[in-house]
Design a protein around this motif. Sequence first.
Motif, PDB file in Angstrom:
ATOM      1  N   LEU A 275      -4.001  19.182 -13.782  1.00  0.00           N
ATOM      2  CA  LEU A 275      -5.387  18.862 -13.444  1.00  0.00           C
ATOM      3  C   LEU A 275      -5.959  20.050 -12.697  1.00  0.00           C
ATOM      4  CD1 LEU A 275      -7.345  16.469 -13.763  1.00  0.00           C
ATOM      5  CD2 LEU A 275      -6.710  15.755 -11.462  1.00  0.00           C
ATOM      6  N   LYS A 276      -7.044  20.595 -13.192  1.00  0.00           N
ATOM      7  CA  LYS A 276      -7.536  21.873 -12.690  1.00  0.00           C
ATOM      8  C   LYS A 276      -8.457  21.703 -11.485  1.00  0.00           C
ATOM      9  CE  LYS A 276      -7.002  23.625 -17.352  1.00  0.00           C
ATOM     10  NZ  LYS A 276      -7.672  24.088 -18.592  1.00  0.00           N
ATOM     11  N   ARG A 277      -8.043  20.877 -10.552  1.00  0.00           N
ATOM     12  CA  ARG A 277      -8.721  20.732  -9.271  1.00  0.00           C
ATOM     13  C   ARG A 277      -7.733  20.083  -8.314  1.00  0.00           C
ATOM     14  NH1 ARG A 277     -13.428  16.234  -9.478  1.00  0.00           N
ATOM     15  NH2 ARG A 277     -13.172  16.467  -7.224  1.00  0.00           N
ATOM     16  N   PRO A 278      -7.872  20.282  -7.019  1.00  0.00           N
ATOM     17  CA  PRO A 278      -6.936  19.673  -6.068  1.00  0.00           C
ATOM     18  C   PRO A 278      -6.949  18.152  -6.146  1.00  0.00           C
ATOM     19  CG  PRO A 278      -8.203  21.404  -5.017  1.00  0.00           C
ATOM     20  CD  PRO A 278      -8.840  21.176  -6.356  1.00  0.00           C
ATOM     21  N   VAL A 279      -5.796  17.567  -5.902  1.00  0.00           N
ATOM     22  CA  VAL A 279      -5.638  16.117  -5.983  1.00  0.00           C
ATOM     23  C   VAL A 279      -5.066  15.598  -4.673  1.00  0.00           C
ATOM     24  CG1 VAL A 279      -4.552  14.210  -7.230  1.00  0.00           C
ATOM     25  CG2 VAL A 279      -5.193  16.293  -8.453  1.00  0.00           C
ATOM     26  N   TYR A 280      -5.589  14.480  -4.208  1.00  0.00           N
ATOM     27  CA  TYR A 280      -5.032  13.776  -3.051  1.00  0.00           C
ATOM     28  C   TYR A 280      -4.174  12.625  -3.568  1.00  0.00           C
ATOM     29  CZ  TYR A 280      -7.834  16.391   0.276  1.00  0.00           C
ATOM     30  OH  TYR A 280      -8.352  17.400   1.036  1.00  0.00           O
ATOM     31  N   PHE A 281      -3.039  12.404  -2.903  1.00  0.00           N
ATOM     32  CA  PHE A 281      -2.064  11.426  -3.367  1.00  0.00           C
ATOM     33  C   PHE A 281      -1.903  10.287  -2.368  1.00  0.00           C
ATOM     34  CE2 PHE A 281      -0.847  15.689  -4.627  1.00  0.00           C
ATOM     35  CZ  PHE A 281      -0.609  15.573  -5.981  1.00  0.00           C
ATOM     36  N   VAL A 282      -1.740   9.100  -2.889  1.00  0.00           N
ATOM     37  CA  VAL A 282      -1.318   7.970  -2.067  1.00  0.00           C
ATOM     38  C   VAL A 282       0.188   7.826  -2.250  1.00  0.00           C
ATOM     39  CG1 VAL A 282      -1.494   5.499  -1.692  1.00  0.00           C
ATOM     40  CG2 VAL A 282      -3.532   6.817  -2.294  1.00  0.00           C
TER      41      VAL A 282
ATOM     42  N   LEU B 126       0.482  18.829   1.044  1.00  0.00           N
ATOM     43  CA  LEU B 126       0.089  18.810  -0.366  1.00  0.00           C
ATOM     44  C   LEU B 126      -0.837  17.634  -0.666  1.00  0.00           C
ATOM     45  CD1 LEU B 126       3.547  19.753  -1.918  1.00  0.00           C
ATOM     46  CD2 LEU B 126       1.551  21.232  -1.629  1.00  0.00           C
ATOM     47  N   HIS B 127      -1.530  17.162   0.379  1.00  0.00           N
ATOM     48  CA  HIS B 127      -2.586  16.155   0.270  1.00  0.00           C
ATOM     49  C   HIS B 127      -2.074  14.730   0.087  1.00  0.00           C
ATOM     50  CE1 HIS B 127      -5.480  19.503  -1.413  1.00  0.00           C
ATOM     51  NE2 HIS B 127      -5.098  19.721  -0.161  1.00  0.00           N
ATOM     52  N   ALA B 128      -0.812  14.471   0.423  1.00  0.00           N
ATOM     53  CA  ALA B 128      -0.315  13.094   0.352  1.00  0.00           C
ATOM     54  C   ALA B 128      -0.595  12.374   1.661  1.00  0.00           C
ATOM     55  CB  ALA B 128       1.187  13.087   0.060  1.00  0.00           C
ATOM     56  N   PHE B 129      -0.873  11.076   1.576  1.00  0.00           N
ATOM     57  CA  PHE B 129      -1.052  10.273   2.782  1.00  0.00           C
ATOM     58  C   PHE B 129      -0.448   8.891   2.529  1.00  0.00           C
ATOM     59  CE2 PHE B 129      -4.852  10.088   0.200  1.00  0.00           C
ATOM     60  CZ  PHE B 129      -5.211   8.763   0.160  1.00  0.00           C
ATOM     61  N   PRO B 130       0.051   8.236   3.585  1.00  0.00           N
ATOM     62  CA  PRO B 130       0.864   7.027   3.399  1.00  0.00           C
ATOM     63  C   PRO B 130       0.059   5.752   3.203  1.00  0.00           C
ATOM     64  CG  PRO B 130       0.752   7.587   5.712  1.00  0.00           C
ATOM     65  CD  PRO B 130       0.021   8.682   4.984  1.00  0.00           C
ATOM     66  N   ILE B 131       0.720   4.810   2.521  1.00  0.00           N
ATOM     67  CA  ILE B 131       0.174   3.473   2.387  1.00  0.00           C
ATOM     68  C   ILE B 131       1.347   2.501   2.248  1.00  0.00           C
ATOM     69  CG2 ILE B 131       0.015   3.493  -0.142  1.00  0.00           C
ATOM     70  CD1 ILE B 131      -2.669   1.972   0.162  1.00  0.00           C
ATOM     71  N   ASP B 132       1.177   1.315   2.770  1.00  0.00           N
ATOM     72  CA  ASP B 132       2.178   0.265   2.622  1.00  0.00           C
ATOM     73  C   ASP B 132       1.926  -0.415   1.281  1.00  0.00           C
ATOM     74  OD1 ASP B 132       3.781  -1.998   2.681  1.00  0.00           O
ATOM     75  OD2 ASP B 132       3.432  -2.394   4.815  1.00  0.00           O
ATOM     76  N   GLN B 133       2.815  -0.182   0.318  1.00  0.00           N
ATOM     77  CA  GLN B 133       2.611  -0.718  -1.028  1.00  0.00           C
ATOM     78  C   GLN B 133       2.616  -2.243  -1.054  1.00  0.00           C
ATOM     79  OE1 GLN B 133       5.912   1.577  -2.739  1.00  0.00           O
ATOM     80  NE2 GLN B 133       4.494   2.337  -4.263  1.00  0.00           N
ATOM     81  N   ASP B 134       3.455  -2.840  -0.220  1.00  0.00           N
ATOM     82  CA  ASP B 134       3.576  -4.295  -0.237  1.00  0.00           C
ATOM     83  C   ASP B 134       2.422  -4.986   0.479  1.00  0.00           C
ATOM     84  OD1 ASP B 134       6.039  -4.169  -1.615  1.00  0.00           O
ATOM     85  OD2 ASP B 134       7.082  -3.761   0.271  1.00  0.00           O
ATOM     86  N   ASN B 135       1.945  -4.361   1.551  1.00  0.00           N
ATOM     87  CA  ASN B 135       0.850  -4.942   2.334  1.00  0.00           C
ATOM     88  C   ASN B 135      -0.155  -3.856   2.720  1.00  0.00           C
ATOM     89  OD1 ASN B 135       1.871  -7.819   2.793  1.00  0.00           O
ATOM     90  ND2 ASN B 135       3.604  -6.587   3.525  1.00  0.00           N
ATOM     91  N   PRO B 136      -0.917  -3.361   1.737  1.00  0.00           N
ATOM     92  CA  PRO B 136      -1.883  -2.307   2.055  1.00  0.00           C
ATOM     93  C   PRO B 136      -2.956  -2.813   3.013  1.00  0.00           C
ATOM     94  CG  PRO B 136      -2.224  -3.136  -0.173  1.00  0.00           C
ATOM     95  CD  PRO B 136      -0.949  -3.741   0.325  1.00  0.00           C
ATOM     96  N   ASP B 137      -3.128  -2.113   4.122  1.00  0.00           N
ATOM     97  CA  ASP B 137      -4.113  -2.548   5.106  1.00  0.00           C
ATOM     98  C   ASP B 137      -5.471  -1.944   4.777  1.00  0.00           C
ATOM     99  OD1 ASP B 137      -4.463   0.040   6.980  1.00  0.00           O
ATOM    100  OD2 ASP B 137      -2.372  -0.151   6.362  1.00  0.00           O
ATOM    101  N   ILE B 138      -6.508  -2.516   5.357  1.00  0.00           N
ATOM    102  CA  ILE B 138      -7.876  -2.097   5.047  1.00  0.00           C
ATOM    103  C   ILE B 138      -8.125  -0.666   5.495  1.00  0.00           C
ATOM    104  CG2 ILE B 138      -8.894  -2.946   7.185  1.00  0.00           C
ATOM    105  CD1 ILE B 138     -10.411  -3.192   3.637  1.00  0.00           C
ATOM    106  N   ALA B 139      -7.459  -0.217   6.559  1.00  0.00           N
ATOM    107  CA  ALA B 139      -7.645   1.146   7.030  1.00  0.00           C
ATOM    108  C   ALA B 139      -7.167   2.151   5.989  1.00  0.00           C
ATOM    109  CB  ALA B 139      -6.908   1.357   8.352  1.00  0.00           C
ATOM    110  N   SER B 140      -6.020   1.866   5.347  1.00  0.00           N
ATOM    111  CA  SER B 140      -5.496   2.759   4.314  1.00  0.00           C
ATOM    112  C   SER B 140      -6.419   2.788   3.100  1.00  0.00           C
ATOM    113  CB  SER B 140      -4.097   2.305   3.887  1.00  0.00           C
ATOM    114  OG  SER B 140      -3.191   2.362   4.954  1.00  0.00           O
ATOM    115  N   LEU B 141      -6.912   1.619   2.721  1.00  0.00           N
ATOM    116  CA  LEU B 141      -7.811   1.567   1.574  1.00  0.00           C
ATOM    117  C   LEU B 141      -9.114   2.307   1.871  1.00  0.00           C
ATOM    118  CD1 LEU B 141      -7.309  -2.155   0.474  1.00  0.00           C
ATOM    119  CD2 LEU B 141      -6.244  -0.110  -0.485  1.00  0.00           C
ATOM    120  N   ARG B 142      -9.605   2.174   3.098  1.00  0.00           N
ATOM    121  CA  ARG B 142     -10.840   2.880   3.454  1.00  0.00           C
ATOM    122  C   ARG B 142     -10.618   4.387   3.536  1.00  0.00           C
ATOM    123  NH1 ARG B 142     -14.862  -0.399   4.181  1.00  0.00           N
ATOM    124  NH2 ARG B 142     -14.551  -2.557   4.895  1.00  0.00           N
ATOM    125  N   ARG B 143      -9.406   4.791   3.844  1.00  0.00           N
ATOM    126  CA  ARG B 143      -9.109   6.230   3.847  1.00  0.00           C
ATOM    127  C   ARG B 143      -9.220   6.795   2.430  1.00  0.00           C
ATOM    128  NH1 ARG B 143      -3.713   9.289   6.306  1.00  0.00           N
ATOM    129  NH2 ARG B 143      -4.447  11.411   5.885  1.00  0.00           N
TER     130      ARG B 143
END
Length: 209
Positions: free
Chosen positions: A62-69, A87-104
Motif C-alpha cells: 500500500l503506497k501510503r503509511p498505514v496505522y495498525f490495530v 510502525l504505527h501500531a496501537f493496542p486494543i482488547d480484541q475480546d472487550n474493545p473499549d470506547i476509548a480504543s475505538l475512538r482512537r
Amino acid sequence: MVNTTSQASWWYDFSHGIAYHFFTHAFDTEARYLSPIPSTGGLLVVSNHLSFLDPPVVAAFLKRPVYFVARKTLFRHPLFARLISSLHAFPIDQDNPDIASLRRILKHLDEGHAVLLFPEGSRSMNGLPQPPQPGVGWIALKARVPILPVKIKGTFEILPRGRTTLKYHPLKITYGTPRPLPAIFEQSKGKDTYFQIAQYLMQEIAALP
C-alpha cells in the motif's frame, strides 16, 4: 530541536521498503490494484486475516503509511511494544474493545490516516473466513471515510496459527475499490446494524479476485 515526526517517517519508510522487497522476492508476491488508491485523507482498510504476516503484507504494497490495530498482548514486552508502536501500531482488547480504543481509531481516520482493521478480529484457525466482529461495523459507520477492501491469499500457508517458522508459498494480495459505506446503513444503528455492516465488509473482501 529534533524533528521526531521526520524521524518516525524515515523509520516507517525504511521498514516499508524492507518489507516490500522481502515479500516480493521471498514469496513471489503478486499485488493487484483494481482502482487508484487515494494518497491522502482518511481511509479505512479492511482485510481478511490468516496470519501474523497479514499486517506487514497489506502495508508493504500500500503506497501510503498505514496505522495498525494490534491485540494488546503484543505490547507486554517493552522492546517489542516500542518497535511496533514506531510502525504505527496501537493496542486494543480484541475480546472487550473499549470506547476509548475505538475512538482512537476514529481519531486517526479523522486526521487523514489510513487505518487497517481485520473484521474477523483474530487469525483464522483453518484458513477459512470467520464471523466478523460488530466493532468494525461501528467504526465504518461513524468514520464516514472511504473503505478499501483487501484480499490476501497465501499467508496461511506460509505462517498459520501455531507455527513459528516460515514456509514458502506464493502470495497474492488484491486491493479493491475505495468507496463509502452504502447509504442504506445510515438509516439505523445498534449492534445488529454494526454486525450487518461487518458482514457486508467481509462480503466485499470475499468478492475480490
